[in-house]
Design an enzyme around this catalytic site. Structure first.
Site, short mmCIF file in Angstrom:
data_model
loop_
_atom_site.label_atom_id
_atom_site.label_comp_id
_atom_site.label_asym_id
_atom_site.label_seq_id
_atom_site.Cartn_x
_atom_site.Cartn_y
_atom_site.Cartn_z
N SER A 129 4.79 1.96 8.12
CA SER A 129 4.39 0.84 7.27
C SER A 129 5.55 0.33 6.42
CB SER A 129 3.25 1.27 6.33
OG SER A 129 2.07 1.53 7.04
N ASP A 187 -0.01 -7.60 1.35
CA ASP A 187 0.47 -6.22 1.51
C ASP A 187 1.99 -6.16 1.57
OD1 ASP A 187 0.31 -3.50 1.66
OD2 ASP A 187 -0.37 -3.42 3.74
N HIS A 210 0.81 -1.21 0.00
CA HIS A 210 0.00 0.00 0.00
C HIS A 210 0.85 1.27 0.00
CE1 HIS A 210 0.33 -0.12 4.55
NE2 HIS A 210 0.39 1.20 4.36
#
Length: 581
Positions: free
Chosen positions: A345, A274, A234
């Site tokens: 992230s 992801d 993402h």
């Protein structure tokens, strides 16, 4: 930067708060029933697949036809001859991945002799050597840790592999190969040096009438001395999403002091887990190793390194809070109380030895200390495929199921899917897959991560007290499986996998259809919304928010609990439910 969290459809308390807000900007339509498509076991379809050389996919149809009492041995032999030729071609080309598909498929058919003396271990070692020849040591190390029983490797070969990997910075894998203790961490300094800030510059976007920089910020960490690093999908989505038409440039930054930025490119990616693999041409200060431990202890101390808010080289600490949280569309996530913020992230989650045990990917906004990481075993399993380039194809059977007291009950079959070709139906209970018993959907999903699409897989299921055997040729999992099903099936059939109840049509025609609830899955959206068996309703609108991949339905309900008084009801669910495999 946006943090992506997928909320499981059977958590309606959370879903109601989020989803009903989203549908206000959605397009809506009156409910319509699409075409009902069922798997076709006809000879015409079998002949077509044989003509096109799709020998793996045709075999479940042929064997399903024989199970139903129709003789098709000639066509079975024709498909088998095709498989033999494909196996020889794969071996001649030195394609270990294709060879693995045929080897496992022969095992499923009970024809192990067709692969000769070659074993799965032999093929995985071929893969390791191929990656080492390409100087892709991160893929080689991950393949050894995820697929190879080190105790069964020849001692001389173990020593040779250990030397090559140790020289490339993979100290933990080298120690495993040599049977040595895990080397001590070199200290926090080198660990921090091995992480980067991942920047995605998307130009300028308008907020009102003012243009502001549109930048995505994440973290990454090196797993290879040649400049390969891992991050979240993402974070770099705009780089590879074909629907994104704007400006997008990717680079990485080491620290704030030097201000140096290095261009990077995306090598491989997977939306479901992801994860993404990047490559940059720069000197790599430190290569991270993955832990051999599959699951850290509950309460174990862990560290995360990343760039929260763009603040590079930030280390935070905490503990493992829980296992197997249903946050992603497949498999389970580690819950941690390590402080995580936008920008973390894609950073590494480390144990006390400095080894990677996960990749940080999400936090829950407004809930301090509830954060998540992708477990290390999944990352190791998929890393070699990321090196192969492009979007990773994960496998699937094409069904939705429900965990019912240790039983995996099929609730929906995607039309024209491997499960449909195998002969599975809603209501069947899956007993074994490739001879393994799985107590939960998550276990099946984890197993399928390790299986390549097209591989023949044996299935045993129970129907009305009878045990049935079949095989399926695993397919390629769509990015959002039930989104694909929207174009293939009657929408009333999708009520079960999305909302958790089954219905029967009782009256009406055209756009005015009336239904009766025949079953409600415990813990589902329908259950938590108060639906019970015997309720009747008119389905008025089906609303699909394509931006957020959310579906809502509006209906007029006559509930037994309310004395069958009419009431307007709206319920919603993400399309990306995690009950699909």
């Amino acid at each position: 930067m946006k943090q992506r969290v997928t909320v499981k459809s059977c958590f309606p308390a959370i879903a109601v708060l989020i989803l009903l807000v989203l549908i206000s900007c959605s397009t809506s339509s009156d409910i319509k029933s699409g075409p009902e498509i069922f798997s076709d076991f006809s000879l015409e379809r079998i002949d077509h697949l044989l003509e096109t050389g799709d020998n793996l996919r045709v075999l479940p149809l042929i064997l399903g036809r024989e199970r139903d009492g129709f003789e098709s041995r000639e066509k079975y032999n024709q498909a088998l001859e095709g498989l033999k030729a494909e196996w020889k071609a794969a071996r001649s080309d030195g394609d270990w991945r294709k060879s693995l598909v045929y080897l496992r498929s022969f095992d499923t058919l009970g024809l192990e002799n067709l692969s000769g003396d070659i074993s799965e271990a032999d093929l995985f070692l071929e893969g390791v050597n191929e990656y080492l020849e390409k100087n892709q040591t991160g893929a080689a190390a991950a393949l050894i840790q995820s697929e190879i029983d080190i105790d069964k490797v020849d001692p001389a070969l173990k020593k040779e592999l250990a030397e090559k990997l140790k020289e490339a910075g993979h100290r933990s894998v080298a120690a495993e190969l040599l049977g040595e203790e895990t080397p001590q961490t070199p200290g926090l300094g080198p660990l921090v040096d091995g992480t980067v800030t991942v920047w995605v510059n998307r130009g300028i976007r308008l907020v009102g009438n003012v243009g502001v920089p549109d930048r995505g910020i994440g973290s990454g960490f090196f797993i290879d001395s040649q400049g390969y690093l891992l991050t979240n999908y993402h974070v770099i989505e705009s780089e590879v999403d074909p629907s994104y038409q704007g400006y997008s440039r990717l680079f990485v930054k080491i620290d704030d002091d030097s201000g140096e930025r290095f261009p990077a490119k995306v090598i491989g990616w997977d939306r479901n887990l992801d994860l993404a693999l990047l490559k940059t041409e720069m000197d790599v200060p430190y290569v991270f190793s993955f832990s051999a431990e599959d699951t850290p202890a509950l309460g174990a101390k862990v560290n995360a390194i990343g760039s929260p808010g763009g603040l590079t080289r930030t280390l935070t600490s905490g503990t493992v809070s829980a296992y197997a949280r249903s946050i992603q569309p497949m498999a389970g996530s580690l819950q941690i109380d390590v402080p995580i913020n936008p920008g973390n992230s894609g950073g590494p989650l480390l144990n006390e030895d400095g080894e990677v045990i996960g990749v940080v990917f999400a936090g829950v906004p407004n809930y301090e200390g509830i954060n998540f990481a992708i477990p290390g075993p999944y990352v190791k399993e998929i890393t070699p495929s990321l090196y192969d380039g492009g979007q990773v194809d994960l496998s699937w059977l094409g069904l939705s199921a429900w965990d019912a007291a240790g039983r995996i009950e099929v609730t929906y079959i995607v039309p024209d899917s491997p499960a449909a070709d195998a002969g599975l139906r809603p209501g069947d209970v899956i007993k074994t897959i490739d001879g393994y018993r799985f107590p939960s959907i998550r276990g099946v999903q984890e197993y399928l991560i390790s299986r390549a699409p097209a591989t023949l897989t044996s299935l045993v299921w129970e129907r009305d007290g009878e045990s049935i055997k079949g095989i399926a040729a695993l397919g390629v999992r769509p990015e959002i499986p039930l989104k694909a099903a929207l174009t293939r099936d009657a929408r009333e059939h999708l009520l079960t996998p999305l909302f958790g109840f089954t219905v029967e049509r009782i009256s009406g025609s055209g756009l005015n259809q009336n239904y009766r609830v025949t079953s409600v899955l415990p813990g589902s959206v329908a259950d938590e919304s108060g639906f019970t068996v015997g309720d009747s309703f008119s389905l008025r609108k089906w609303i699909h928010n394509e931006e957020f991949d959310v579906v809502a339905i509006q209906l007029v309900l006559k509930s037994r609990k309310a004395g069958f008084l009419e009431s307007a009801v709206q319920i919603a669910s993400y399309l990306d439910v995690n009950t699909v495999f």
